[in-house]
Scaffold this motif. Sequence first.
Motif, short mmCIF file in Angstrom:
data_model
loop_
_atom_site.label_atom_id
_atom_site.label_comp_id
_atom_site.label_asym_id
_atom_site.label_seq_id
_atom_site.Cartn_x
_atom_site.Cartn_y
_atom_site.Cartn_z
N VAL A 277 0.71 -1.20 -0.02
CA VAL A 277 0.05 0.02 -0.18
C VAL A 277 0.79 1.29 -0.21
CG1 VAL A 277 -1.96 1.13 1.32
CG2 VAL A 277 -1.85 -1.30 1.06
N ALA A 278 1.93 1.16 0.55
CA ALA A 278 2.80 2.19 0.72
C ALA A 278 4.46 1.97 1.06
CB ALA A 278 2.26 3.45 1.65
N LEU A 279 5.29 2.67 0.74
CA LEU A 279 6.77 2.41 1.05
C LEU A 279 6.98 3.87 1.41
CD1 LEU A 279 9.24 0.67 1.44
CD2 LEU A 279 9.45 0.88 -0.90
N ALA A 280 7.68 4.17 2.40
CA ALA A 280 8.11 5.54 2.73
C ALA A 280 9.31 5.25 3.72
CB ALA A 280 7.13 6.34 3.45
N GLY A 281 10.39 5.26 3.34
CA GLY A 281 11.81 5.06 3.75
C GLY A 281 11.75 3.96 4.91
N ASP A 282 11.61 3.99 6.21
CA ASP A 282 11.44 2.92 7.21
C ASP A 282 10.10 2.40 7.50
OD1 ASP A 282 10.87 5.02 8.57
OD2 ASP A 282 12.28 4.64 10.40
N LEU A 283 9.35 2.66 6.79
CA LEU A 283 7.92 2.41 6.90
C LEU A 283 7.31 1.35 5.37
CD1 LEU A 283 5.99 4.93 8.84
CD2 LEU A 283 6.92 2.94 9.89
#
Length: 279
Positions: free
Chosen positions: A73-79
């Motif tokens: 659903v989402a990839l944002a750095g360390d998440l």
Amino acid sequence: MMQRLAQRLAELDDAFRGSLTPLSGGDSGAGVWRLEAATPLIVKCDQPERLAGEADGLAALATTDTLVVPRVVALAGDLLVMEALDAGGPRDGARLGEGLRQLHAVTRDPVAEHGWGRDNACGLTPQPNAMLADGRAFQRERRLLPLVRACCDRGLLDAPLAARIERVAATLESWLADQPPSLVHGDLWSGNVLFTPRGPAIIDPAVYRHYPDVDVAMLSLFGDPGAAFHEAYWDGRRPADWSRREALFQLYPLLNHLYLFGAGYRGGVSRAVDRVLAA
């Protein structure tokens, strides 16, 4: 920590507002939570490069349309935020075997190289995937020998056992035929298989292209997926030398467990070497 994570998620997307429940991160060392939002989600917190590798692998597996794969659903750095899968489906070994066989049928062409376009990780261990044309060379140079050296550096392998593994690696061309590489999950132990209402699902990949034996050997390493799985997967075409091939492709995960968890896995490494060399 959960309060800060909840705030970060809400800032990332308003749809990510909800309650967080911590889950086990398995052997990867990642922090993992279930997010009860409008749509249930799984949230991982880890090193950005590790999460990018996992997201890349999930996307590659999903394109095959063979087994259920959680949607990124989402990839944002360390998440990394993924679709949450329910594990309430029937334990359908035949469907798992059929789906994995179809997954492994995904090859590019007869000259495709073994490896992947980026390195990733198997558990906590960095996994080098620089491509090589010959599968035997890839197994030797990218899988067995790097972990032999790493285990020796930690004092986990004595010289005689290390030499025997190096002998296995050096003689692959004498018995293992090269073949076009298949897309493989790369870390397919039983804990990375879920039986969902939509069918068998695979999670936490460490994908690359190599011998399909990688996944079947791993599934049988710490248990057995059952007769229905094997019948559906092999479809009457199980190799005559499967016992030897299985032992070979169990060496890498056994060495990885030795490297990560210590000397308790040395006996398993030695027995796998015995099976390869005795054939």
